[in-house]
Design a protein around this motif. Sequence first.
Motif, mmCIF file in Angstrom:
data_model
loop_
_atom_site.group_PDB
_atom_site.id
_atom_site.type_symbol
_atom_site.label_atom_id
_atom_site.label_comp_id
_atom_site.label_asym_id
_atom_site.label_seq_id
_atom_site.Cartn_x
_atom_site.Cartn_y
_atom_site.Cartn_z
ATOM 1 N N THR A 68 3.916 8.444 -8.381
ATOM 2 C CA THR A 68 3.299 7.167 -8.768
ATOM 3 C C THR A 68 2.852 7.248 -10.215
ATOM 4 N N THR B 145 0.809 -1.211 0.000
ATOM 5 C CA THR B 145 0.000 0.000 0.000
ATOM 6 C C THR B 145 0.847 1.268 0.000
ATOM 7 N N GLU B 146 0.212 2.358 -0.396
ATOM 8 C CA GLU B 146 0.823 3.681 -0.314
ATOM 9 C C GLU B 146 1.245 3.987 1.124
ATOM 10 N N ASP C 18 5.746 13.609 -0.694
ATOM 11 C CA ASP C 18 5.239 13.941 -2.026
ATOM 12 C C ASP C 18 6.277 14.615 -2.917
ATOM 13 N N ARG D 272 2.849 1.514 -10.611
ATOM 14 C CA ARG D 272 1.656 0.793 -10.136
ATOM 15 C C ARG D 272 0.712 0.385 -11.253
ATOM 16 N N GLN E 31 4.909 5.040 2.488
ATOM 17 C CA GLN E 31 5.066 6.306 3.212
ATOM 18 C C GLN E 31 5.704 6.063 4.586
#
Lengths: 196, 196
Positions: B195, A29-30, B190, A58, A34
Amino acid sequence: MSLALDAAAQDLLFREARTANTFTDEPVTEEQIQAVYDLVKYGPTAYNLTPLRAVLVRSPEARERLVTHMDEGNKAKTGAAPLAVILAADIEFHEETHRLLPFAPGIKDTVFSERPVREQAAQVNGALQAAYFIVGIRAAGLAAGPMTGFDFAGVQKEFLDDDHTPLMVVNIGKPGPDAWFPRLPRLAYDEVVTTV
Amino acid sequence: MSLALDAAAQDLLFREARTANTFTDEPVTEEQIQAVYDLVKYGPTAYNLTPLRAVLVRSPEARERLVTHMDEGNKAKTGAAPLAVILAADIEFHEETHRLLPFAPGIKDTVFSERPVREQAAQVNGALQAAYFIVGIRAAGLAAGPMTGFDFAGVQKEFLDDDHTPLMVVNIGKPGPDAWFPRLPRLAYDEVVTTV
């Protein structure tokens, strides 16, 4: 001789951690990436340059484009991994030094004014951060499959730009069946370390 | 989002670990460095090249010679640290690939036959291993003070040879009084991760 780090953590990060060649289909997952970044961003770099950048590949369409640039032996696993990440170094990192090294903003126009100097610093410090990132992936309980077997110029053209140089592609996920090759040998301490 | 690695280990290796600028006079033993190596030697490198080499600068005479090559701001702390280590990359790593990659000994005479290719691979993979080494020093409950502020050619001539290129000097010990500068900023997630 015992280390301060507990044995389970030693195993997780180094001793039992291995470069994975197969993965389950459990998503990465993101939030996991992170959490990895928010831990390993603290790893030290020269002048706090932190030139590492990452592209998470992705979408099926983007993954297909990436696979075309991988060496033959890396195509299938890169296509099948839950996540593939291009790690790259930003050669124009000096545009951020006023924020990253606020007490010495002048290095942008002195130490790092010449592009070949920046290319060298981006490579070495980006590699330091790539290693922290691999350790971080393992800290997340995931397996990493770092690869340099791909067309660097092709990946740069397809996913990056002239100011970002690829360092490696890393497949990420939970290890699948027969994920590991046998552990390769390492050099002995006395072959690597000398004392003066 | 929690990682598999426990919070205390996260702090030890990354979140509370900092580049130390002062040290207590508690010695750093050979056994400690060997324990670090025996853990971090497992960190992955391309083709299992493992080009990192280390010179432990222990004797007062050798330490004095090292200090003469350090930048002004790094002289005092390098002279006073319990241990200073020169991390270098072996450009002739291909002499060991028959042992390190026994199923593909031919890479010595194909992929890595040209010295410029080896120089590049030694730099990048040596940097990966230098990062694992820094993590390992922290895993031992010690503080690392990695530095690139020194005369690379001078250190190479004084302690190495033409086939070993310096990567960094790392001071090692227990942190002393006022060991840390304030934590420097890091880029936001970010800004680093995209992505596709």
